[in-house]
Write an enzyme that holds these catalytic residues in place. Structure first.
Site, PDB file in Angstrom:
ATOM      1  CG  ASN A   7      -0.854   4.207   7.010  1.00 16.53           C
ATOM      2  OD1 ASN A   7       0.318   3.946   6.721  1.00 16.53           O
ATOM      3  ND2 ASN A   7      -1.875   3.845   6.267  1.00 16.53           N
ATOM      4  NE  ARG A  90      -0.867  -0.261   6.257  1.00 13.96           N
ATOM      5  CZ  ARG A  90      -0.602   0.077   5.003  1.00 13.96           C
ATOM      6  NH1 ARG A  90      -0.352   1.325   4.678  1.00 13.96           N
ATOM      7  NH2 ARG A  90      -0.597  -0.836   4.080  1.00 13.96           N
ATOM      8  CG  HIS A 179      -4.309  -4.935   1.083  1.00 13.35           C
ATOM      9  ND1 HIS A 179      -4.367  -5.317  -0.233  1.00 13.35           N
ATOM     10  CD2 HIS A 179      -4.025  -3.616   1.073  1.00 13.35           C
ATOM     11  CE1 HIS A 179      -4.140  -4.277  -1.017  1.00 13.35           C
ATOM     12  NE2 HIS A 179      -3.905  -3.222  -0.245  1.00 13.35           N
ATOM     13  NE  ARG A 240       1.506  -1.500  -5.760  1.00  9.27           N
ATOM     14  CZ  ARG A 240       0.827  -1.553  -4.623  1.00  9.27           C
ATOM     15  NH1 ARG A 240       0.046  -2.591  -4.345  1.00  9.27           N
ATOM     16  NH2 ARG A 240       0.918  -0.582  -3.745  1.00  9.27           N
ATOM     17  CD  GLU A 384      -6.438  -1.253   5.454  1.00  6.85           C
ATOM     18  OE1 GLU A 384      -6.946  -0.420   4.679  1.00  6.85           O
ATOM     19  OE2 GLU A 384      -5.377  -1.838   5.210  1.00  6.85           O
TER      20      GLU A 384
END
Ligand code: AMP
Length: 397
Positions: A7, A90, A179, A240, A384
């Site tokens: 990743n 990823r 996601h 965010r 993940e």
């Protein structure tokens, strides 16, 4: 087969080596501050202590070399280089081109490049990771697993913005969602836990971490998700804003005499629960402590976060015409009984009842609804990296 999962971010690279048979993690780690002074690799071989090496990493090629060295060195290595059978990457944005994971070839690399303007910070970094691995491990098959792929089943009503349609046609401006690997993994796992076919379930997956998103999964397919063209839309997150009136951007620019880049930075890095709490923290452990101490900012941040989640759950229940299962996952969803309870206490309108005792669970699969709850509430830890390793194995075995 031993699968290396990568990743790759702009200045960091996370990795895990996973055995596809046992699905055990053989080693995991992180290269930090790539291209910046003070870079280091930190990794933990299974069952051993964490190892930290401060090493110059001018670029991602050097970072990958150090990952391979960490995995294969004679002293505390865990594998021989030739035993690494495949690499799973990823990739943040697959645009509309990628609806599932694919084996990486020149055409795939070109297509990832082509959608890079949709994720200008992430996709180029992901591509650097692919190229660096190709250089260090020539001939080893590699797979791209996209954060957006699971959401590609969203219908047009859910993915279009109310912009002139030509902007979608010309520039691909639409909602994509992120996601996806987590939403896919958790929704499948939830069906397995309940011993039911995903086709028969209406689920809402709440991925509540530092980044946060919800998805509505009807009959195993994603029909809506809260993130949009970028991961800025939707829930209030660690730093965010989530949903905001776009006019706020121009308004702040005028008031603060700032640039688009400044405001974009503000919306991404200084807002969310961090901004709402008067910069107390973006970490829900600190916010929970502040909430219980009566810190006004912590209360404001947590309550606003919870309200937004509940509002989305309501809208997704309407979108699917009902809901059977609500899953909680990621850092906050898996670990914070406090946040889960605040959310579930507001879900009486769909007949959901939380079991306070069961809700004490942390980081484990568990049903947290009462026997008479009309909606099953589940904690399902996401993974993940394992999902990437599974897809990689399926395509490369
Ligand atoms: P993630 O992005 O999924 O890695 O989640 C990271 C976030 O999870 C952190 O910023 C924390 O806010 C949150 N988190 C982790 N552990 C806990 C905990 N025990 N209680 C509350 N929040 C937690």
């Amino acid at each position: 087969m031993k699968i290396l999962v990568i990743n790759c971010g702009s200045s960091s690279l996370k990795f895990q080596l996973i055995d596809s048979d046992s699905e055990a993690v053989i080693c995991k780690g992180l290269c930090e501050r790539i291209g910046i002074e003070g870079s280091q690799i930190v990794y933990t071989p299974a069952g051993k202590d964490k190892i930290t090496k401060v090493e110059p990493m001018p670029d991602h090629n050097r970072a990958i070399e150090l990952v391979i060295e960490a995995l294969t060195n004679a002293e505390n290595g865990v594998v021989k280089l030739e035993e690494i059978g495949a690499v799973g990457h990823r990739i943040v944005h697959g645009g509309e081109k990628f609806t599932k994971s694919v084996i990486i070839n020149d055409e795939v690399i070109k297509a990832i490049e082509d959608v890079s303007d949709l994720a200008p910070l992430h996709n180029p970094a992901n591509l650097i990771g692919i190229r660096a691995c190709q250089k260090v491990m020539p001939g080893v098959p590699m797979v791209a697993v996209f954060d957006t792929a699971f959401h590609q089943t969203m219908p047009q009503d859910a993915y279009l913005y109310g912009l002139p349609y030509s902007y979608y046609e010309k520039y691909g401006i639409r909602r994509y969602g992120f996601h996806g690997t987590s939403h896919s993994f958790v929704s499948k796992r939830a069906a397995e836990i309940l011993g039911k076919d995903a086709k028969d379930l209406k689920m809402i997956v709440c991925h509540l971490g530092n980044g946060a998103s919800l998805s509505a999964v009807d009959g195993g397919k994603c029909i809506d998700t809260s993130m949009g063209l970028t991961p800025l839309e939707g829930l209030i997150m660690g730093t965010r804003t989530g949903d905001i009136d776009p006019s706020v951007v121009e308004f702040i620019m005028k008031k603060e005499n700032s640039s688009v880049a400044d405001v974009t930075n503000l919306l991404n890095k200084k807002s969310g629960v961090f901004g709402l709490s008067d910069e107390l923290s973006s970490d829900f452990r600190d916010l929970e402590a502040g909430y219980n101490d009566g810190h006004a900012g912590a209360r404001r941040a947590v309550d606003t976060f919870v309200y937004r989640v509940v509002k989305y759950i309501g809208s997704y229940t309407a979108a699917m015409g009902g809901v059977d299962v609500i899953c909680f996952t990621a850092g906050v969803g898996e670990n914070s009984g406090f946040v889960r309870k605040l959310i579930c206490d507001r879900l009486g309108f769909i007949g959901a009842k939380i079991d306070v005792e069961a809700n004490k669970v942390r980081g484990e699969e568990k049903t947290i609804s009462t026997a008479d709850s009309k909606v099953t509430l589940l904690v399902v830890p996401t993974n993940e990296e394992l999902a990437i390793a599974r897809d990689t194995y399926a395509l490369c075995k």
